[in-house]
Write a protein that holds these residues in place. Structure first.
Motif, PDB file in Angstrom:
ATOM      1  N   LEU A  73       0.883  -1.314  -0.003  1.00  0.00           N
ATOM      2  CA  LEU A  73       0.059   0.009  -0.100  1.00  0.00           C
ATOM      3  C   LEU A  73       0.997   1.201  -0.080  1.00  0.00           C
ATOM      4  CD1 LEU A  73      -2.748  -1.228   2.487  1.00  0.00           C
ATOM      5  CD2 LEU A  73      -2.855  -1.498   0.057  1.00  0.00           C
ATOM      6  N   GLY A  74       0.245   2.353  -0.420  1.00  0.00           N
ATOM      7  CA  GLY A  74       0.924   3.646  -0.426  1.00  0.00           C
ATOM      8  C   GLY A  74       1.285   4.392   0.786  1.00  0.00           C
ATOM      9  N   MET A  75       1.937   3.550   1.811  1.00  0.00           N
ATOM     10  CA  MET A  75       2.332   4.105   3.242  1.00  0.00           C
ATOM     11  C   MET A  75       3.230   3.004   3.900  1.00  0.00           C
ATOM     12  SD  MET A  75       0.559   1.914   6.053  1.00  0.00           S
ATOM     13  CE  MET A  75       0.592   3.296   7.289  1.00  0.00           C
ATOM     14  N   GLU A  76       3.899   3.679   4.788  1.00  0.00           N
ATOM     15  CA  GLU A  76       4.985   2.721   5.271  1.00  0.00           C
ATOM     16  C   GLU A  76       4.960   3.051   6.903  1.00  0.00           C
ATOM     17  OE1 GLU A  76       9.209   4.744   5.159  1.00  0.00           O
ATOM     18  OE2 GLU A  76       8.326   4.183   3.345  1.00  0.00           O
ATOM     19  N   VAL A  77       5.402   1.976   7.796  1.00  0.00           N
ATOM     20  CA  VAL A  77       5.860   2.458   8.906  1.00  0.00           C
ATOM     21  C   VAL A  77       7.472   2.531   9.199  1.00  0.00           C
ATOM     22  CG1 VAL A  77       5.764   1.723  11.434  1.00  0.00           C
ATOM     23  CG2 VAL A  77       3.829   1.466  10.075  1.00  0.00           C
ATOM     24  N   GLY A  78       7.855   3.691   9.850  1.00  0.00           N
ATOM     25  CA  GLY A  78       9.401   3.579   9.914  1.00  0.00           C
ATOM     26  C   GLY A  78       9.912   3.486  11.469  1.00  0.00           C
ATOM     27  N   LEU A  79      10.713   2.360  11.401  1.00  0.00           N
ATOM     28  CA  LEU A  79      11.117   1.947  12.644  1.00  0.00           C
ATOM     29  C   LEU A  79      12.848   2.119  12.852  1.00  0.00           C
ATOM     30  CD1 LEU A  79       9.648  -1.571  13.210  1.00  0.00           C
ATOM     31  CD2 LEU A  79       8.874   0.539  14.037  1.00  0.00           C
ATOM     32  N   VAL A  80      13.226   3.241  13.558  1.00  0.00           N
ATOM     33  CA  VAL A  80      14.547   3.664  13.575  1.00  0.00           C
ATOM     34  C   VAL A  80      15.388   2.782  14.325  1.00  0.00           C
ATOM     35  CG1 VAL A  80      15.933   5.726  14.355  1.00  0.00           C
ATOM     36  CG2 VAL A  80      13.672   5.983  13.362  1.00  0.00           C
ATOM     37  N   THR A  81      16.532   2.478  13.939  1.00  0.00           N
ATOM     38  CA  THR A  81      17.542   1.637  14.629  1.00  0.00           C
ATOM     39  C   THR A  81      19.042   1.909  14.149  1.00  0.00           C
ATOM     40  OG1 THR A  81      18.366  -0.650  14.939  1.00  0.00           O
ATOM     41  CG2 THR A  81      17.357   0.051  12.761  1.00  0.00           C
ATOM     42  N   GLY A  82      19.937   1.653  15.075  1.00  0.00           N
ATOM     43  CA  GLY A  82      21.370   2.194  14.782  1.00  0.00           C
ATOM     44  C   GLY A  82      22.128   0.997  14.000  1.00  0.00           C
ATOM     45  N   GLU A  83      21.220  -0.050  13.856  1.00  0.00           N
ATOM     46  CA  GLU A  83      21.815  -1.524  13.329  1.00  0.00           C
ATOM     47  C   GLU A  83      21.074  -2.037  12.228  1.00  0.00           C
ATOM     48  OE1 GLU A  83      24.767  -2.966  13.596  1.00  0.00           O
ATOM     49  OE2 GLU A  83      25.352  -1.232  15.077  1.00  0.00           O
ATOM     50  N   PRO A  85      21.506  -3.369   9.332  1.00  0.00           N
ATOM     51  CA  PRO A  85      21.743  -4.667   8.570  1.00  0.00           C
ATOM     52  C   PRO A  85      21.204  -5.841   9.644  1.00  0.00           C
ATOM     53  CG  PRO A  85      23.711  -3.301   8.324  1.00  0.00           C
ATOM     54  CD  PRO A  85      22.784  -2.667   9.229  1.00  0.00           C
ATOM     55  N   ALA A  86      21.176  -5.715  10.876  1.00  0.00           N
ATOM     56  CA  ALA A  86      20.817  -6.684  11.754  1.00  0.00           C
ATOM     57  C   ALA A  86      19.581  -6.561  11.977  1.00  0.00           C
ATOM     58  CB  ALA A  86      21.379  -6.370  13.080  1.00  0.00           C
ATOM     59  N   ALA A  87      18.926  -5.679  11.938  1.00  0.00           N
ATOM     60  CA  ALA A  87      17.223  -5.491  11.946  1.00  0.00           C
ATOM     61  C   ALA A  87      16.648  -6.118  10.812  1.00  0.00           C
ATOM     62  CB  ALA A  87      16.790  -4.201  12.234  1.00  0.00           C
ATOM     63  N   TYR A  88      17.226  -6.032   9.676  1.00  0.00           N
ATOM     64  CA  TYR A  88      17.030  -6.525   8.319  1.00  0.00           C
ATOM     65  C   TYR A  88      16.981  -7.805   8.335  1.00  0.00           C
ATOM     66  CZ  TYR A  88      16.580  -7.013   3.602  1.00  0.00           C
ATOM     67  OH  TYR A  88      16.328  -7.354   2.067  1.00  0.00           O
ATOM     68  N   GLU A  89      17.941  -8.475   8.748  1.00  0.00           N
ATOM     69  CA  GLU A  89      17.983 -10.056   8.896  1.00  0.00           C
ATOM     70  C   GLU A  89      17.379 -10.522  10.176  1.00  0.00           C
ATOM     71  OE1 GLU A  89      19.854 -11.847   6.566  1.00  0.00           O
ATOM     72  OE2 GLU A  89      20.310 -10.140   5.876  1.00  0.00           O
ATOM     73  N   GLY A 108      22.890  10.695   4.029  1.00  0.00           N
ATOM     74  CA  GLY A 108      23.504   9.999   5.075  1.00  0.00           C
ATOM     75  C   GLY A 108      22.524   8.683   5.839  1.00  0.00           C
ATOM     76  N   GLN A 109      21.461   8.743   5.505  1.00  0.00           N
ATOM     77  CA  GLN A 109      20.359   7.874   6.110  1.00  0.00           C
ATOM     78  C   GLN A 109      20.483   6.469   5.496  1.00  0.00           C
ATOM     79  OE1 GLN A 109      16.481   8.436   6.122  1.00  0.00           O
ATOM     80  NE2 GLN A 109      15.888   7.585   8.248  1.00  0.00           N
ATOM     81  N   THR A 110      20.737   5.432   6.384  1.00  0.00           N
ATOM     82  CA  THR A 110      20.742   4.197   6.053  1.00  0.00           C
ATOM     83  C   THR A 110      19.267   3.639   6.007  1.00  0.00           C
ATOM     84  OG1 THR A 110      22.867   3.892   6.521  1.00  0.00           O
ATOM     85  CG2 THR A 110      21.814   1.969   6.258  1.00  0.00           C
ATOM     86  N   VAL A 111      18.676   2.978   5.132  1.00  0.00           N
ATOM     87  CA  VAL A 111      17.510   2.340   4.821  1.00  0.00           C
ATOM     88  C   VAL A 111      17.354   0.992   4.244  1.00  0.00           C
ATOM     89  CG1 VAL A 111      16.397   4.735   4.874  1.00  0.00           C
ATOM     90  CG2 VAL A 111      16.717   3.357   2.816  1.00  0.00           C
ATOM     91  N   ALA A 112      16.473   0.234   4.908  1.00  0.00           N
ATOM     92  CA  ALA A 112      15.972  -0.870   4.110  1.00  0.00           C
ATOM     93  C   ALA A 112      14.544  -1.110   4.292  1.00  0.00           C
ATOM     94  CB  ALA A 112      16.892  -2.154   4.696  1.00  0.00           C
ATOM     95  N   TYR A 113      13.806  -1.869   3.291  1.00  0.00           N
ATOM     96  CA  TYR A 113      12.447  -2.116   3.308  1.00  0.00           C
ATOM     97  C   TYR A 113      12.165  -3.762   3.390  1.00  0.00           C
ATOM     98  CZ  TYR A 113      11.771   2.700   2.300  1.00  0.00           C
ATOM     99  OH  TYR A 113      11.551   4.246   2.410  1.00  0.00           O
ATOM    100  N   VAL A 114      11.123  -4.007   4.192  1.00  0.00           N
ATOM    101  CA  VAL A 114      10.607  -5.406   4.418  1.00  0.00           C
ATOM    102  C   VAL A 114       9.054  -5.333   4.357  1.00  0.00           C
ATOM    103  CG1 VAL A 114      12.663  -6.125   5.559  1.00  0.00           C
ATOM    104  CG2 VAL A 114      10.677  -5.298   6.857  1.00  0.00           C
ATOM    105  N   ARG A 115       8.351  -6.248   4.001  1.00  0.00           N
ATOM    106  CA  ARG A 115       7.115  -6.271   4.048  1.00  0.00           C
ATOM    107  C   ARG A 115       6.613  -7.457   5.060  1.00  0.00           C
ATOM    108  NH1 ARG A 115       2.561  -6.585  -0.923  1.00  0.00           N
ATOM    109  NH2 ARG A 115       0.832  -6.120   0.239  1.00  0.00           N
TER     110      ARG A 115
END
Length: 128
Positions: A73-83, A85-89, A108-115
């Motif tokens: 859907l055309g919206m997301e929830v953003g969860l902020v973490t210092g890690e 890569p670890a959160a993604y895995e 400078g912000q690092t991002v990754a997306y999951v569903r």
């Protein structure tokens, strides 16, 4: 005015809460006795889940269910973490589907997306 909570409409509230606990390390605030509504501890803004039937009753109309939509859907929830890569895995190990791999934005912000299994699109990101 301030943002108090985000409610995601899902088929199984308990399953969504369980997934978020495993995938993101969020703590459950509560699940009502009917299983129709539940909340997670996420900081200043609450992330909540409600059953589709509860949402349709409250809205008085239908909507696009995230878990039944092929594209997110055309919206997301953003969860902020210092890690990121670890959160993604961790999220993938818990059952999330990869949407994008980790990238560093020009600012400078690092991002990754999951569903999530319930269709929710989540951005895992470092603070801005």
């Amino acid at each position: 005015m301030k943002l108090g909570y985000t409610i995601v409409y899902v088929s199984d509230v308990a399953a969504s809460l369980d997934f978020c606990e495993r995938a993101f390390g969020l703590r459950r605030r509560f699940l009502d006795e009917s299983g129709g509504y539940g909340e997670l501890e996420t900081g200043a803004t609450t992330l909540a889940f409600a059953k589709h039937a509860v949402a349709r009753k409250n809205l008085g109309c239908d909507y696009v269910a995230a878990d039944l939509s092929a594209p997110p859907l055309g919206m997301e929830v953003g969860l902020v973490t210092g890690e990121v890569p670890a959160a993604y895995e961790r999220a993938l190990s818990a059952g999330a589907k990869a949407v994008t791999v980790q990238t560093t934005k020009p600012w400078g912000q690092t991002v990754a997306y999951v569903r999530c299994p319930d269709g929710l699109l989540v951005e895992l990101c470092t603070a801005m």
